[in-house]
Design an enzyme around this catalytic site. Structure first.
Site: not given
Ligand code: GRF
Length: 220
Positions: A106, A144, A108, A89, A173, A92, A14, A64
């Site tokens: 997102n 991604d 990456h 991780m 990031e 979805l 996190g 899921r």
């Protein structure tokens, strides 16, 4: 003015969540984190959320579809307007991805479309690239992929291993994600096919993450 209500999905450490929390600590930042969802009860990010007084929900659900239904309910109850994946991780459910189309982002740790999926830093080292970086993008069903909002470039050094490269990218990031979410919250992003158009152009603080871009746009 009301701030954009953001829900963050995590699975672990996190540190990107922390970067968003820190940015939102400034009342002038146009978004606030109202909910953190983790699929793992032991995720360190949950403690970060607790410390910041943010509502948390653990959805340790292997199925899921069941996960998606529970997440959807929690997000709706918290009035979430944007979902930010931050080290989440799990794959979805496609209906969840569709429901949040253009309202889910997102981060990456590679310059997509290079090196999607797992271990992008290892992939970058194996490919021998001189530069890698990170990407914030809208989420589409395939992993991604999706229109790219912003990227930051970092060099790859000859003596890098996966950890040293990951650490250098992670520092980028933490700067990029809050800036990209801010652009969304300010309503400055328009999606045209696979491209994202930023109203008013890329702001100087994002351009500054990529020195050549800053030069090219006369802002360097
Ligand atoms: C980051 O490198 C992020 O880009 C990737 O997973 C990692 C999560 O790190 N998707 P953290 O949990 O934010 O510290």
């Amino acid at each position: 003015m009301a701030r954009l209500r953001v829900g963050v999905l995590i699975s672990g450490r996190g540190s990107n969540l922390q970067a968003l929390i820190d940015a939102a600590a400034d009342p002038a930042y146009p978004a606030e984190i109202v909910l953190v969802i983790s699929n793992l009860p032991e995720a360190l990010g949950l403690q970060r959320a607790a410390q910041a007084g943010i509502a948390r929900q653990i959805i340790a659900e292997p199925d899921r579809t069941v996960f998606a239904t529970a997440a959807e309910t929690a997000l709706r109850q918290s009035g979430v307007e944007l979902v930010a994946l931050a080290g989440f991780m799990r794959l979805l459910d496609t209906s969840f991805v569709e429901a949040w189309r253009d309202r889910m982002v997102n981060i990456h740790p590679s310059l997509l479309p290079a090196f999607p999926g797992l271990h992008p830093q290892r992939q970058a080292l194996a490919a021998g690239v001189r530069f890698s970086g990170c990407t914030v993008h809208f989420v589409r069903a395939e992993i991604d992929t999706g229109p790219i909002i912003a990227q930051a470039v970092v060099p790859v050094h000859d003596d890098d291993d996966q950890d040293s490269l990951a650490a250098r990218i992670l520092a980028a990031e933490h700067r990029l994600y809050p800036l990209a979410v801010r652009l969304y919250a300010e309503g400055r992003l328009r999606i045209e096919g696979n491209r994202v158009i930023v109203a008013g152009g890329m702001p100087p603080d994002i351009a500054a993450l990529n020195p050549l871009e800053a030069l090219a746009s006369g802002r360097g």
